[in-house]
Write a protein that holds these residues in place. Structure first.
Motif, PDB file in Angstrom:
ATOM      1  N   VAL A 116       4.613   7.952   1.540  1.00 12.36           N
ATOM      2  CA  VAL A 116       5.063   6.561   2.004  1.00 12.36           C
ATOM      3  C   VAL A 116       4.713   5.342   1.380  1.00 12.36           C
ATOM      4  O   VAL A 116       3.437   5.147   1.011  1.00 12.36           O
ATOM      5  N   MET A 117       5.559   4.345   1.364  1.00  9.83           N
ATOM      6  CA  MET A 117       5.383   3.117   0.808  1.00  9.83           C
ATOM      7  C   MET A 117       5.547   1.945   1.582  1.00  9.83           C
ATOM      8  O   MET A 117       6.692   1.888   2.144  1.00  9.83           O
ATOM      9  N   LEU A 118       4.563   1.107   1.861  1.00 11.70           N
ATOM     10  CA  LEU A 118       4.544  -0.041   2.877  1.00 11.70           C
ATOM     11  C   LEU A 118       4.606  -1.247   1.899  1.00 11.70           C
ATOM     12  O   LEU A 118       3.676  -1.474   0.999  1.00 11.70           O
ATOM     13  N   ARG A 119       5.405  -2.472   2.284  1.00  9.02           N
ATOM     14  CA  ARG A 119       5.313  -3.450   1.639  1.00  9.02           C
ATOM     15  C   ARG A 119       5.283  -4.733   2.886  1.00  9.02           C
ATOM     16  O   ARG A 119       5.927  -4.626   3.649  1.00  9.02           O
ATOM     17  N   SER A 174       0.967  -0.992   0.097  1.00 11.13           N
ATOM     18  CA  SER A 174       0.043   0.008   0.089  1.00 11.13           C
ATOM     19  C   SER A 174       0.787   1.252  -0.108  1.00 11.13           C
ATOM     20  O   SER A 174       2.096   1.043   0.449  1.00 11.13           O
ATOM     21  N   GLU A 175       0.404   2.271  -0.453  1.00 14.02           N
ATOM     22  CA  GLU A 175       0.965   3.635  -0.360  1.00 14.02           C
ATOM     23  C   GLU A 175       0.012   4.580  -0.032  1.00 14.02           C
ATOM     24  O   GLU A 175      -1.154   4.644  -0.102  1.00 14.02           O
ATOM     25  N   GLY A 176       0.602   5.570   0.635  1.00  9.91           N
ATOM     26  CA  GLY A 176      -0.322   6.712   1.407  1.00  9.91           C
ATOM     27  C   GLY A 176       0.353   8.105   1.340  1.00  9.91           C
ATOM     28  O   GLY A 176       1.797   8.187   1.246  1.00  9.91           O
ATOM     29  N   ASN A 177      -0.554   9.218   0.940  1.00 11.11           N
ATOM     30  CA  ASN A 177       0.110  10.531   0.866  1.00 11.11           C
ATOM     31  C   ASN A 177      -0.599  11.365   1.755  1.00 11.11           C
ATOM     32  O   ASN A 177      -1.744  11.300   2.118  1.00 11.11           O
ATOM     33  N   TYR A 178       0.127  12.292   2.396  1.00  9.17           N
ATOM     34  CA  TYR A 178      -0.326  13.401   3.404  1.00  9.17           C
ATOM     35  C   TYR A 178       0.638  14.540   2.918  1.00  9.17           C
ATOM     36  O   TYR A 178       1.748  14.585   3.417  1.00  9.17           O
ATOM     37  N   VAL A 233       5.738   4.463  14.173  1.00 12.28           N
ATOM     38  CA  VAL A 233       4.136   4.101  13.732  1.00 12.28           C
ATOM     39  C   VAL A 233       3.965   2.620  13.803  1.00 12.28           C
ATOM     40  O   VAL A 233       3.126   1.777  14.347  1.00 12.28           O
ATOM     41  N   LEU A 234       4.986   1.786  12.885  1.00 11.32           N
ATOM     42  CA  LEU A 234       4.786   0.363  12.573  1.00 11.32           C
ATOM     43  C   LEU A 234       5.149  -0.455  13.867  1.00 11.32           C
ATOM     44  O   LEU A 234       4.283  -1.428  14.173  1.00 11.32           O
ATOM     45  N   GLU A 235       6.265  -0.048  14.788  1.00  8.64           N
ATOM     46  CA  GLU A 235       6.474  -0.774  15.903  1.00  8.64           C
ATOM     47  C   GLU A 235       5.316  -0.711  16.779  1.00  8.64           C
ATOM     48  O   GLU A 235       5.057  -1.584  17.453  1.00  8.64           O
ATOM     49  N   MET A 236       4.787   0.639  17.187  1.00  9.00           N
ATOM     50  CA  MET A 236       3.880   0.658  18.003  1.00  9.00           C
ATOM     51  C   MET A 236       2.471   0.127  17.598  1.00  9.00           C
ATOM     52  O   MET A 236       1.644  -0.425  18.468  1.00  9.00           O
ATOM     53  N   ALA A 237       2.289  -0.342  16.164  1.00  8.99           N
ATOM     54  CA  ALA A 237       0.890  -1.005  15.788  1.00  8.99           C
ATOM     55  C   ALA A 237       1.370  -2.408  16.055  1.00  8.99           C
ATOM     56  O   ALA A 237       0.219  -3.239  15.999  1.00  8.99           O
ATOM     57  N   GLY A 238       2.394  -2.823  16.324  1.00  4.12           N
ATOM     58  CA  GLY A 238       2.749  -4.345  16.528  1.00  4.12           C
ATOM     59  C   GLY A 238       3.393  -5.099  15.510  1.00  4.12           C
ATOM     60  O   GLY A 238       3.120  -6.165  15.218  1.00  4.12           O
ATOM     61  N   VAL A 239       3.567  -4.390  14.257  1.00  2.00           N
ATOM     62  CA  VAL A 239       4.072  -4.927  12.939  1.00  2.00           C
ATOM     63  C   VAL A 239       5.497  -5.555  13.116  1.00  2.00           C
ATOM     64  O   VAL A 239       6.390  -4.669  13.703  1.00  2.00           O
ATOM     65  N   GLU A 240       5.703  -6.678  12.828  1.00  8.16           N
ATOM     66  CA  GLU A 240       7.139  -7.187  13.153  1.00  8.16           C
ATOM     67  C   GLU A 240       8.100  -7.208  12.050  1.00  8.16           C
ATOM     68  O   GLU A 240       9.169  -7.299  12.089  1.00  8.16           O
ATOM     69  N   ASN A 241       7.317  -7.667  10.784  1.00 10.46           N
ATOM     70  CA  ASN A 241       7.830  -7.738   9.657  1.00 10.46           C
ATOM     71  C   ASN A 241       7.292  -6.859   8.499  1.00 10.46           C
ATOM     72  O   ASN A 241       6.038  -7.168   8.199  1.00 10.46           O
ATOM     73  N   ALA A 242       8.190  -5.901   8.122  1.00  9.41           N
ATOM     74  CA  ALA A 242       7.633  -5.231   7.113  1.00  9.41           C
ATOM     75  C   ALA A 242       8.708  -4.183   6.403  1.00  9.41           C
ATOM     76  O   ALA A 242       9.688  -3.988   7.216  1.00  9.41           O
ATOM     77  N   LEU A 243       8.345  -3.576   5.190  1.00  7.35           N
ATOM     78  CA  LEU A 243       9.220  -2.582   4.763  1.00  7.35           C
ATOM     79  C   LEU A 243       8.403  -1.234   4.465  1.00  7.35           C
ATOM     80  O   LEU A 243       7.384  -1.400   4.001  1.00  7.35           O
ATOM     81  N   GLY A 244       9.402  -0.269   4.730  1.00  2.65           N
ATOM     82  CA  GLY A 244       8.780   1.066   4.705  1.00  2.65           C
ATOM     83  C   GLY A 244       9.663   1.988   4.091  1.00  2.65           C
ATOM     84  O   GLY A 244      10.865   2.023   4.272  1.00  2.65           O
ATOM     85  N   LYS A 245       9.225   2.960   3.335  1.00  2.00           N
ATOM     86  CA  LYS A 245      10.136   4.104   2.670  1.00  2.00           C
ATOM     87  C   LYS A 245       9.525   5.386   2.658  1.00  2.00           C
ATOM     88  O   LYS A 245       8.318   5.368   1.945  1.00  2.00           O
ATOM     89  N   GLN A 246      10.274   6.430   2.876  1.00  2.00           N
ATOM     90  CA  GLN A 246       9.619   7.726   2.587  1.00  2.00           C
ATOM     91  C   GLN A 246      10.246   8.186   1.443  1.00  2.00           C
ATOM     92  O   GLN A 246      11.182   8.333   1.107  1.00  2.00           O
ATOM     93  N   LEU A 247       9.095   8.532   0.524  1.00  2.00           N
ATOM     94  CA  LEU A 247       9.396   8.789  -0.848  1.00  2.00           C
ATOM     95  C   LEU A 247       9.397  10.169  -1.074  1.00  2.00           C
ATOM     96  O   LEU A 247       9.627  10.899  -2.251  1.00  2.00           O
ATOM     97  N   GLY A 248       8.515  10.995  -0.079  1.00  2.00           N
ATOM     98  CA  GLY A 248       8.607  12.504  -0.493  1.00  2.00           C
ATOM     99  C   GLY A 248       9.191  13.580   0.681  1.00  2.00           C
ATOM    100  O   GLY A 248      10.404  13.278   0.838  1.00  2.00           O
ATOM    101  N   SER A 249       8.406  14.185   1.345  1.00  2.00           N
ATOM    102  CA  SER A 249       9.006  15.137   2.323  1.00  2.00           C
ATOM    103  C   SER A 249       9.685  14.319   3.601  1.00  2.00           C
ATOM    104  O   SER A 249       9.194  13.369   3.889  1.00  2.00           O
ATOM    105  N   LYS A 250      10.610  15.050   4.254  1.00  2.00           N
ATOM    106  CA  LYS A 250      11.029  14.429   5.477  1.00  2.00           C
ATOM    107  C   LYS A 250      10.223  14.900   6.647  1.00  2.00           C
ATOM    108  O   LYS A 250      10.913  14.578   7.919  1.00  2.00           O
ATOM    109  N   ASN A 251       9.142  15.463   6.492  1.00  2.00           N
ATOM    110  CA  ASN A 251       8.650  15.860   7.740  1.00  2.00           C
ATOM    111  C   ASN A 251       8.124  14.881   8.346  1.00  2.00           C
ATOM    112  O   ASN A 251       7.193  14.000   8.008  1.00  2.00           O
TER     113      ASN A 251
END
Length: 305
Positions: free
Chosen positions: A233-236, A224-228, A253-271
């Motif tokens: 952000v790209m999640l795999r 999935s991908e999300g824009n704000y 955010v992923l660690e507080m949600a309980g995700v243990e295996n995931a890939l994430g990448k910030q593609l836009g702003s660094k805010n």
């Protein structure tokens, strides 16, 4: 006005009388032709009656009450009902609302109750009334709320607001809360002190809790991908043992949600705030396989055919 005019006319007709000096020896310094004057004021006459005053009580117009009998009992004669008139139902005739229906209507108007119990599906386990306040040496201490959510501070920045007299200094905190079981929320708060800003942002995050769809391997069901704003952000999903490969606010955010295996990448702003919210947007777009199969009306085995 008439009375004052009468007095003025009386004063205008004053009479002046003269009396000679009784002893010329005592008044040697006075002139020979000097006299003492005395004023004789006559009694005031009766004041004049104003022109607008009524001469007697009989001048009042009472023609309106001539045809009314004070001893007569008047009854109200309502108009006739039109044809086909259906009287409205009485207030007590309808079915009574249950306590749950009343609570649900109240929650729809004013939000969940302070107890944290929600009838519309919005489960908020903490509100301001659960914060215990104890005084010690004139200070108010707030105990940490024990509701099963952990807090992680993402960023604390110093911000200023330009006003007429100068600049106002505040602190803005970004906090992520989660139970590491699929519940996570992002909040932001601003205050004059860092501790107050963190408390405000934590309360705001608890009011924006979302559910993250997870598989039995603690990863995402699909990509999935999300824009704000300017952040993207790209999640795999990832295989077991991969861990969380992401950085910045996405990792928190992923660690507080309980995700243990995931890939994430910030593609836009660094805010940090925008990336955290973009992660929430990307997570909200995900759906479980069982949910998709239920919507299509087919068994889960046919999704991969």
């Amino acid at each position: 006005m008439a009375t004052s005019a009468t007095y003025l006319s009386t004063f205008s007709s004053l009479s002046l009388t003269t009396t000679a000096t009784p002893n010329p020896r005592r008044s040697s310094l006075l002139l020979q032709h000097h006299h003492f004057y005395s004023l004789r004021i006559p009694k005031p006459t009766k004041p004049l009656k104003p022109s607008y005053a009524l001469s007697s009580s009989g001048d009042i117009d009472t023609t309106f009450f001539d045809n009314v009998d004070p001893e007569q009992i008047n009854t109200f004669d309502p108009p006739e009902r039109p044809e086909g008139f259906i009287p409205p139902p009485s207030f007590d005739e309808g079915p009574f609302e249950t306590e749950d229906e009343i609570a649900a209507a109240y929650e729809e108007l004013y939000g969940p109750a302070y107890s944290g119990v929600s009838l519309l599906g919005t489960d908020i386990n903490v509100m301001d009334s659960k914060v215990k306040k104890t005084t010690a040496f004139g200070k108010i201490k707030k105990e940490k709320v024990r509701d099963g959510f952990d807090e992680r501070v993402v960023q604390v920045r110093r911000v200023t607001k330009v006003v007429k007299g100068g600049k106002q200094l505040h602190f803005r905190a970004v906090v992520v809360v989660g139970d590491k079981k699929g519940q996570v929320g992002v909040g932001v708060g601003k205050a004059k002190e860092v501790i107050a800003a963190v408390q405000k942002s934590a309360t705001n995050a608890r009011r924006n809790i979302i559910t993250v769809p997870l598989t039995k391997y603690s990863t995402f069901p699909h990509r999935s991908e999300g824009n704000y704003g300017a952040a993207k952000v790209m999640l795999r999903p990832a295989s077991p043992g991969t861990g969380v490969i992401a950085g910045g606010a996405v990792r928190i955010v992923l660690e507080m949600a309980g995700v243990e295996n995931a890939l994430g990448k910030q593609l836009g702003s660094k805010n940090a705030l925008n990336n955290a919210r973009a992660t929430v947007v990307a997570v909200q777009q995900m759906r479980q396989f069982s949910e998709v199969a239920r919507e299509r009306g087919i068994p889960m085995e046919e999704l991969w055919k």
